[in-house]
Write an enzyme that holds these catalytic residues in place. Structure first.
Site, PDB file in Angstrom:
ATOM      1  N   GLU A   1       0.872  -1.184   0.000  1.00  0.00           N
ATOM      2  CA  GLU A   1       0.000   0.000   0.000  1.00  0.00           C
ATOM      3  C   GLU A   1       0.904   1.227   0.000  1.00  0.00           C
ATOM      4  O   GLU A   1       1.792   1.341   0.825  1.00  0.00           O
ATOM      5  CB  GLU A   1      -0.903  -0.039   1.242  1.00  0.00           C
ATOM      6  CG  GLU A   1      -1.613   1.260   1.578  1.00  0.00           C
ATOM      7  CD  GLU A   1      -2.462   1.807   0.425  1.00  0.00           C
ATOM      8  OE1 GLU A   1      -3.280   1.063  -0.118  1.00  0.00           O
ATOM      9  OE2 GLU A   1      -2.258   2.991   0.075  1.00  0.00           O
TER      10      GLU A   1
ATOM     11  N   HIS B   1     -25.397  -1.957  -0.054  1.00  0.00           N
ATOM     12  CA  HIS B   1     -26.393  -2.024  -1.117  1.00  0.00           C
ATOM     13  C   HIS B   1     -27.053  -3.396  -1.153  1.00  0.00           C
ATOM     14  O   HIS B   1     -26.425  -4.414  -0.855  1.00  0.00           O
ATOM     15  CB  HIS B   1     -25.736  -1.722  -2.462  1.00  0.00           C
ATOM     16  CG  HIS B   1     -25.341  -0.277  -2.610  1.00  0.00           C
ATOM     17  ND1 HIS B   1     -26.264   0.706  -2.878  1.00  0.00           N
ATOM     18  CD2 HIS B   1     -24.144   0.350  -2.499  1.00  0.00           C
ATOM     19  CE1 HIS B   1     -25.644   1.876  -2.942  1.00  0.00           C
ATOM     20  NE2 HIS B   1     -24.352   1.694  -2.697  1.00  0.00           N
TER      21      HIS B   1
ATOM     22  N   ARG C   1     -14.336   8.299  -7.390  1.00  0.00           N
ATOM     23  CA  ARG C   1     -14.729   6.973  -7.896  1.00  0.00           C
ATOM     24  C   ARG C   1     -13.758   6.545  -9.009  1.00  0.00           C
ATOM     25  O   ARG C   1     -13.490   7.334  -9.908  1.00  0.00           O
ATOM     26  CB  ARG C   1     -16.128   7.042  -8.486  1.00  0.00           C
ATOM     27  CG  ARG C   1     -17.191   7.659  -7.589  1.00  0.00           C
ATOM     28  CD  ARG C   1     -18.430   7.966  -8.440  1.00  0.00           C
ATOM     29  NE  ARG C   1     -19.532   8.552  -7.687  1.00  0.00           N
ATOM     30  CZ  ARG C   1     -19.685   9.853  -7.479  1.00  0.00           C
ATOM     31  NH1 ARG C   1     -18.799  10.724  -7.934  1.00  0.00           N
ATOM     32  NH2 ARG C   1     -20.726  10.305  -6.814  1.00  0.00           N
TER      33      ARG C   1
ATOM     34  N   ILE D   1     -13.624  -0.761  -9.824  1.00  0.00           N
ATOM     35  CA  ILE D   1     -14.464  -1.174  -8.683  1.00  0.00           C
ATOM     36  C   ILE D   1     -14.943   0.088  -7.968  1.00  0.00           C
ATOM     37  O   ILE D   1     -14.344   0.541  -6.991  1.00  0.00           O
ATOM     38  CB  ILE D   1     -13.705  -2.092  -7.697  1.00  0.00           C
ATOM     39  CG1 ILE D   1     -12.907  -3.169  -8.426  1.00  0.00           C
ATOM     40  CG2 ILE D   1     -14.681  -2.707  -6.689  1.00  0.00           C
ATOM     41  CD1 ILE D   1     -13.705  -4.220  -9.130  1.00  0.00           C
ATOM     42  N   GLU D   2     -15.993   0.676  -8.484  1.00  0.00           N
ATOM     43  CA  GLU D   2     -16.631   1.795  -7.792  1.00  0.00           C
ATOM     44  C   GLU D   2     -17.816   1.231  -7.021  1.00  0.00           C
ATOM     45  O   GLU D   2     -17.787   0.056  -6.642  1.00  0.00           O
ATOM     46  CB  GLU D   2     -16.998   2.890  -8.799  1.00  0.00           C
ATOM     47  CG  GLU D   2     -17.756   2.403 -10.023  1.00  0.00           C
ATOM     48  CD  GLU D   2     -18.371   3.542 -10.818  1.00  0.00           C
ATOM     49  OE1 GLU D   2     -19.033   4.394 -10.209  1.00  0.00           O
ATOM     50  OE2 GLU D   2     -18.194   3.573 -12.046  1.00  0.00           O
ATOM     51  N   SER D   3     -18.854   2.010  -6.779  1.00  0.00           N
ATOM     52  CA  SER D   3     -20.012   1.475  -6.082  1.00  0.00           C
ATOM     53  C   SER D   3     -20.569   0.303  -6.873  1.00  0.00           C
ATOM     54  O   SER D   3     -20.623   0.381  -8.103  1.00  0.00           O
ATOM     55  CB  SER D   3     -21.072   2.565  -5.942  1.00  0.00           C
ATOM     56  OG  SER D   3     -22.184   2.077  -5.252  1.00  0.00           O
TER      57      SER D   3
ATOM     58  N   CYS E   1     -11.721  12.219  23.671  1.00  0.00           N
ATOM     59  CA  CYS E   1     -12.480  12.985  22.672  1.00  0.00           C
ATOM     60  C   CYS E   1     -13.816  13.317  23.312  1.00  0.00           C
ATOM     61  O   CYS E   1     -14.623  12.441  23.557  1.00  0.00           O
ATOM     62  CB  CYS E   1     -12.676  12.140  21.412  1.00  0.00           C
ATOM     63  SG  CYS E   1     -13.910  12.777  20.277  1.00  0.00           S
TER      64      CYS E   1
ATOM     65  N   CYS F   1     -16.406  15.264  22.320  1.00  0.00           N
ATOM     66  CA  CYS F   1     -17.661  15.247  21.549  1.00  0.00           C
ATOM     67  C   CYS F   1     -18.180  13.829  21.371  1.00  0.00           C
ATOM     68  O   CYS F   1     -19.359  13.561  21.532  1.00  0.00           O
ATOM     69  CB  CYS F   1     -17.462  15.868  20.178  1.00  0.00           C
ATOM     70  SG  CYS F   1     -16.823  17.526  20.223  1.00  0.00           S
TER      71      CYS F   1
ATOM     72  N   CYS G   1     -16.467  19.377  17.413  1.00  0.00           N
ATOM     73  CA  CYS G   1     -15.308  20.262  17.611  1.00  0.00           C
ATOM     74  C   CYS G   1     -14.155  19.872  16.700  1.00  0.00           C
ATOM     75  O   CYS G   1     -13.121  20.536  16.672  1.00  0.00           O
ATOM     76  CB  CYS G   1     -14.885  20.365  19.079  1.00  0.00           C
ATOM     77  SG  CYS G   1     -13.579  19.251  19.612  1.00  0.00           S
TER      78      CYS G   1
END
Lengths: 501, 414
Positions: A35, A53, A323, A354-356, A419, A421, A456
């Site tokens: 990566e 989906h 995308r 490989i999008e949606s 954190c 919030c 914040c």
């Protein structure tokens, strides 16, 4: 560098690459994921609506339809094993005009053909029971649709694969590839040369370029593998409005209705997303995540139309995701996924465009890729595969008070809130810092622990996390990264000496 | 779950919480506790190492930590209980608090609660500034914390958006630490900070302040900020096309407003004022929920800490009275309304009529004006002011007034 010989090298640690890695980590194989960024999932995988989906809206017979339905089906057990927050809140795809009712029939027929479970056509009265105030005359209700934390899923696949022996190489960018006459691939990176029997290209926005490194410019059916990045901009809405949007609300594609455009998507953590827009951007800069004043203005006005109680102060953040499309700006629309072993390069498995619904399909894609790998290497199941991740789905603040009290006694750091919030505790920050991938950017911590995602926007927790990284993990000012390589947060100390108290 | 009982719980150990605690103890409350989320008391004052605090209270120009220390010393001398590194998870209108601290979550049931949580900074997300989202964009207060307390330098070439006081203070601070502060940009036609800070922090260091100017694009494609595009704005604050200028910088500080932190107050059903974003209170600093008081920056954002301390002392003394039943809830209340050129007035209601001080902010800068307080159409106070500015709070002391036969008070600038 050490021995970089693997059975399989996966290029790209997005949700698809990680799902494949996790799938392959069940077998006696040596697998590496390379990566280019300092963490997994920093591109498309974590920059989307986080929708699970049902598979209803894809043309029957396509990979998108097949893999979305299958991915949706197996996502439940995967999320419980991996402790990923997912919620099947269902989806209403609505016709607003009589002229568009034919679209409802078409959608139902398509959904049934795709094998989507539980579909129903609802009239407005029935829609009201699901989403009070819902407009439109008729809807298709798909109860298997839902929402999922895209970061949690992407990271969980990777960390669980890592637990099961997959090697992750972050900050590692592929610069060239060759296939030797012996059938072994050489993958040249900035961190050394990898060798493998199989190469899996799950590089998302870069998948076209990676494929071209092996001279593969077209798919097995002659289709172009060039990627046309298409940006989607979003607003994140404050949790104050949590609960207003009970389900996913889409318009049916019809004569008058606009089709899938900007919409409101609740997130598993209680925010609402407004978006995405769609703008093709330069192919030279597929990772340019600018937001623009025009699109932000559009999103604000669309958001106000869809949710009139939104106030300016509710827009707590904006972001963009790109995308990896295979359709050109002139064509528009969406092409099917390419998932195949290249005809002319045996052992090179391409995943392009490989999008949606890539997030939903990811575990099904992993099954499909596993089967291709099995044609080359006999897969033998590991006896000690660990399917379960430790801990709980979501965050400490989601737990019942009794459970919180028990955990605080067990580990005092659950009592210290870092954190304010989102009420994220020091223990959760520590778990995030100590992830087994070794990813230590601020965003790595944010995506894992949720720190800084509240209203914040890190004002309270950031100095605390920075202090903890210095005092307990020895960070120097120059080492802190916000997100990608190059996103250095600080230039040094104010003056020589150590501020550690 | 373990449940403790206390007469008074003060949420927050910054300047407001400290002054409230001291005043409550002096007024006879003996069973009180301060809940502080940080490692030490003092709140934001700990990172404010510049001077100018205490000019009103002590007639001295103290640094923030020095100012805080005077109150912290008194709190310890008076044996007031303090719980540090503890955060209030929930607050109910019945005044039951759930508190999380290292190793423990517990409940406290209180007879009275003082809200003194302070405020937070507005962020980039709230401004919807277009462009990239690279490293190098910070709120001014966060950088104040990193530079002054953590010895961390965020960058070398700095632009500042917003002329709030923290931004001005940090313009000087970063300059003193060797950074090049290129400019301060303010979208309004006037500064949002105190005049003395403009002089002492910008003018003295030749840092230009561009009014009616804002950041319209952020450039940082490689991960770190490389520059910002600024543009002049029209009187509706819309950028004027053609006035864009690109300014190279590696750091952008935001000083674009403070927001009272009323998350807990809302949980307890405390009514929040749309303008101040703080609680609606009466002249005893009590919110609409009996026994819950508010003071300091959680009530409305103050310009000077001296005024926070003063207001908080009033809240503390009244909370002590409330606990012992000496603060009878009167049936009659006077509504205080902002009139011409007045953005808001605190308190919003008067119930007791004792030692009344009205605090307000004007909506536009002006000179040589009259402040008028009118009660049911009758003028009851008129004061001349040489200079009025939105960045500066205005106080009008009314003393004791008989509230029984009036319904409204209106404050206006004429």
């Amino acid at each position: 560098m050490n021995n970089l010989n693997y059975d399989v090298v996966i290029i790209g640690g997005g949700v698809v690459g990680n799902a494949i890695a996790r799938g392959l980590s069940r077998y006696e194989l040596s697998v590496a994921v390379v990566e280019k960024e300092p963490d997994v999932g920093l591109e498309t995988s974590c920059r989307n609506s986080g929708v699970l989906h049902s598979g209803i809206q894809y043309k029957a017979g396509t990979l998108r339809a097949k893999l979305a339905v299958r991915g949706n089906e197996i996502m439940g057990p995967i999320c419980s094993e991996l402790k990923v927050k997912m919620n099947r809140i269902g989806k209403l795809t609505t016709a607003f005009y009589d002229d568009d009712l034919a679209g409802i029939d078409r959608l139902m027929a398509q959904g049934i053909a795709n094998g989507v479970p539980g579909l129903k056509v609802l009239n407005n009265d029935e829609m009201q029971k699901i989403q009070p105030g819902a407009e439109g005359i008729r809807s298709v209700w798909s109860p298997s649709s839902g929402i999922i934390s895209p970061y949690a899923l992407t990271i969980a696949f990777a960390e669980n694969a890592c637990t099961n022996g997959t090697k992750y190489f972050l900050n590692t960018k592929v610069t060239s590839m060759t296939k030797n006459p012996s059938g072994i691939f050489s993958i040249v990176t900035n961190k050394g040369q990898f060798k493998s029997k199989i190469v899996i290209n799950s590089a998302g926005l870069s998948s076209g370029n990676i494929s071209s490194m092996l001279g593969v410019y077209n798919g097995n059916h002659g289709e172009s593998l060039k990627i046309w990045p298409c940006r989607g901009e979003y607003y994140v809405v404050d949790k104050r409005l949590n609960g207003y949007v009970k389900t996913l609300l889409y318009q049916v594609v019809g004569v008058k209705s606009a089709g899938i455009g900007v919409h409101l998507t609740p997130t598993v953590d209680g925010n609402i997303l407004i978006g995405p827009t769609a703008t093709y951007i330069s192919v030279e800069g597929p990772e340019d995540y600018k937001v623009t004043s025009d699109k932000l203005a559009d999103l604000r006005s669309e958001g106000r139309k869809l949710l009139p109680t939104i106030e300016m102060r509710d827009f707590i953040r904006n972001f963009a995701g790109n995308r990896p499309k295979r359709t050109t700006p002139d064509e528009g629309g969406t092409a099917d996924f390419v998932i195949e072993e290249a005809n002319n390069v045996s052992g090179f498995i391409n995943l392009v465009g490989i999008e949606s619904p890539g997030l939903t399909a990811s575990p099904a894609i992993a099954e499909m890729v596993r089967d291709i790998v099995a044609q080359h290497i006999e897969l033998e199941e590991k006896k000690n595969f660990i399917a379960e991740r430790a801990g709980f789905a979501g965050h400490f603040c989601d737990l019942q008070p009794e459970e919180q009290e028990r955990l605080v006694k067990e580990n005092p750091e659950y009592g210290e809130v870092f954190c304010r919030c989102e009420k994220i505790t020091k223990k959760e920050i520590r778990d995030a810092i100590e992830n087994n991938l070794g990813a230590r950017t601020l965003v790595s911590i944010k995506y894992r622990a949720r720190s800084g995602m509240g209203r914040c926007q890190g004002g309270f927790c950031t100095p605390r996390i920075i202090r903890m990284l210095r005092d307990e993990y020895g960070f120097q000012p120059e080492e802190y990264l916000l997100r990608e390589s190059g996103s250095h947060l600080f230039c040094g100390n104010v003056r020589e000496g150590d501020a550690k108290q | 779950m373990k449940r403790e009982r206390h007469d008074l719980v003060i949420i927050g150990g910054g300047p407001a919480g400290l002054a409230a605690a001291i005043a409550a103890k002096k007024a006879g409350c003996t069973d009180l506790v301060i809940i502080e989320r940080d490692r030490i008391l003092g709140g934001i004052l700990n990172q404010c190492i510049h001077d100018g605090f205490g000019l009103h209270t002590f007639k001295e120009a103290l640094s923030g930590p020095e100012y805080a220390e005077r109150f912290i010393d008194e709190v310890y001398q008076m044996n007031i209980q303090v719980i540090e590194r503890a955060i209030v998870l929930d607050l109910s209108k019945d005044k039951v608090l759930r508190i999380s601290l290292e190793g423990e979550i517990k409940e406290i049931e209180a007879k009275a609660v003082i809200l003194a949580m302070g405020c937070r900074e507005r962020t980039r997300g709230a401004l919807s500034i277009p462009g990239h989202r690279p490293a190098g964009i910070y709120t001014a207060g966060m950088v104040q914390n990193l530079v002054n307390l953590e010895n961390i330098m965020p960058g070398k070439n700095i632009c500042i958006l917003g002329s709030g006081d923290i931004g001005l203070i940090m313009a000087r601070r970063m300059t003193l630490e060797g950074a090049h502060v290129k400019a301060v940009f303010e979208v309004l036609p006037y500064s949002s900070g105190l005049q003395r800070n403009i002089r002492q922090c910008l003018d003295d260091y030749n840092i230009p302040l561009y009014l009616s100017t804002t950041v319209v694009d952020i450039n940082g494609p490689k991960g770190r900020l490389e520059g910002v595009t600024v543009a002049s704005v029209d009187d509706k604050r819309n950028p004027i096309h053609g006035t864009e200028k690109y300014v190279e910088c590696d750091t952008l500080l935001l000083s674009v407003g403070l927001i009272p932190e009323n998350e807990l107050s809302r949980e307890a059903d405390v009514l929040i004022d749309d303008i101040t974003q703080g609680a609606v209170v009466d002249d005893a600093c009590m919110t609409g929920i009996p026994g819950i008081f508010a003071c300091g920056n959680v009530l409305h954002v103050h310009d000077l800490v001296d005024f926070v301390s003063k207001e908080a002392a009033k809240a503390g003394a009244n909370a002590a009275k409330y606990i012992t039943g000496q603060l009878p809830i009167s049936q009659h209340e006077v509504t205080v309304k902002p009139g011409n050129e007045v953005r808001y007035v605190v308190p919003q209601k008067i119930k007791y009529g004792k030692d009344i001080s009205l605090a307000f902010r004007v909506s536009v800068p002006s000179r040589n004006r009259l402040i008028r307080v009118v009660s049911d159409g009758k003028l009851i106070r008129e004061e001349k002011k040489l200079r009025l500015h939105p960045a500066e709070m205005v106080w009008v002391k009314l003393g004791n007034i008989d509230t029984s036969d009036i319904d409204t008070l209106e404050v206006s600038v004429e």
